[in-house]
Design a protein around this motif. Structure first.
Motif, short mmCIF file in Angstrom:
data_model
loop_
_atom_site.label_atom_id
_atom_site.label_comp_id
_atom_site.label_asym_id
_atom_site.label_seq_id
_atom_site.Cartn_x
_atom_site.Cartn_y
_atom_site.Cartn_z
N LYS A 52 5.42 2.23 7.55
CA LYS A 52 4.40 3.12 7.02
C LYS A 52 3.59 2.41 5.93
O LYS A 52 4.05 1.43 5.34
CB LYS A 52 5.05 4.37 6.41
N ASP A 53 2.39 2.92 5.68
CA ASP A 53 1.57 2.40 4.58
C ASP A 53 1.80 3.24 3.34
O ASP A 53 2.04 4.45 3.43
CB ASP A 53 0.08 2.48 4.94
N GLU A 57 0.39 3.87 -0.91
CA GLU A 57 -0.59 3.60 -1.96
C GLU A 57 0.03 3.94 -3.31
O GLU A 57 0.56 5.04 -3.50
CB GLU A 57 -1.85 4.43 -1.75
N ARG A 78 -0.28 -8.05 3.83
CA ARG A 78 -0.01 -6.61 3.91
C ARG A 78 -0.29 -5.94 2.56
O ARG A 78 -0.40 -4.73 2.49
CB ARG A 78 1.44 -6.35 4.31
N THR A 101 -2.07 -1.14 -2.39
CA THR A 101 -1.74 -0.67 -1.06
C THR A 101 -0.84 -1.66 -0.36
O THR A 101 -1.11 -2.88 -0.38
CB THR A 101 -3.02 -0.46 -0.22
N ILE A 102 0.23 -1.14 0.21
CA ILE A 102 1.13 -1.97 1.02
C ILE A 102 1.10 -1.41 2.43
O ILE A 102 1.45 -0.24 2.65
CB ILE A 102 2.57 -1.96 0.47
N GLN A 103 0.68 -2.21 3.36
CA GLN A 103 0.61 -1.79 4.77
C GLN A 103 1.88 -2.20 5.51
O GLN A 103 2.50 -3.22 5.17
CB GLN A 103 -0.61 -2.42 5.44
N ARG A 104 2.24 -1.39 6.48
CA ARG A 104 3.38 -1.71 7.35
C ARG A 104 4.58 -2.15 6.50
O ARG A 104 5.10 -3.26 6.63
CB ARG A 104 3.00 -2.81 8.33
N THR A 105 5.03 -1.26 5.64
CA THR A 105 6.07 -1.60 4.67
C THR A 105 7.32 -2.14 5.34
O THR A 105 7.70 -1.72 6.45
CB THR A 105 6.44 -0.40 3.79
#
Lengths: 115, 112
Positions: A17-18, A20, A64, A78-82
């Motif tokens: 999941k992403d 913020e 990411r 923001t961290i994408q594809r944790t």
């Protein structure tokens, strides 16, 4: 505000999941920093914003991770594809001008847990 | 690259006694700043004391003082008359320009 405010205080998310993370620096502070603190470790520099200058992104661990600072005030990390290794406390700090001898004012951080 | 080493993961001190936390750093620069920050369970880092490298005089802040040895690249923190409220994680940090590097920290326990 009176101090650096970070939200949320705690965040639990599922792998992939992403997320913020938000930082409200002290009003008028031109310098803003993001650090990551993994369990039992010191603080790892992520990114630095200074006024309208291009940010120093040299500490971001992968593509990411991204951050922005809107209007020279609020910042969002923001961290994408944790991933599970992203689990850590993310600390934000601000200072008046970014001068090296200045005191950094830290927020209380966001504890991110990736399941 | 600048690195900061804190060799004591944990320390304990009796209330009212004195304790010294160690810190060494590596740099080829001559002009920089050194800091000690305290992190209580609230997670909010609080500045304890700072030292400018070009100043030979050791910084002091009430019960907190440093022993700055520039040639040895050593920057230890002495806490006198330890109080229960001093219990926390203590981080040593090196800064030149906007780049601030932290050590891994020392957890200080104060025994009543």
């Amino acid at each position: 505000g009176a101090g650096v405010s970070q939200s949320p205080s705690n965040k639990v998310t599922e792998k992939g999941k992403d997320v913020e993370l938000r930082c409200d620096p002290i009003s008028g502070h031109t310098a803003l920093y993001w650090y990551r603190q993994s369990l039992g470790q010191g603080l790892e520099f992520l990114i630095y914003f200074q006024g309208n200058s291009a940010p120093d992104k040299s500490g971001l661990p992968s593509d990411r991770f991204s951050a922005e600072r809107t209007g020279g005030s609020v910042s969002t990390l923001t961290i994408q594809r944790t991933q599970q290794e992203d689990s850590a406390v993310y600390l934000c700090a601000s200072s008046s001008t970014g001068s090296p001898g200045e005191k950094l004012f830290f927020g209380s951080g966001t504890q991110l847990s990736v399941l | 690259a600048q690195t900061v080493t804190q060799s004591q993961p944990e320390m304990s001190v009796q209330e009212a006694e004195t304790v010294t936390l160690s810190c060494t750093y590596d740099t080829s620069e001559s002009d920089y700043y050194l800091f000690w920050y305290k992190q209580p369970p609230s997670r909010q880092m609080i500045l304890v004391i700072r030292q400018e490298a070009y100043k030979q005089q050791n910084a002091t802040e009430n019960r907190f003082s440093v022993n700055f040895q520039k040639a040895a690249k050593s920057f230890s923190l002495k806490i006198s008359d330890s109080q229960l409220g001093d219990a926390a994680m203590y981080f040593c940090a090196y800064r030149r320009e906007h780049d601030m590097r932290f050590g891994a920290g020392t957890r200080l326990t104060v025994k009543p």
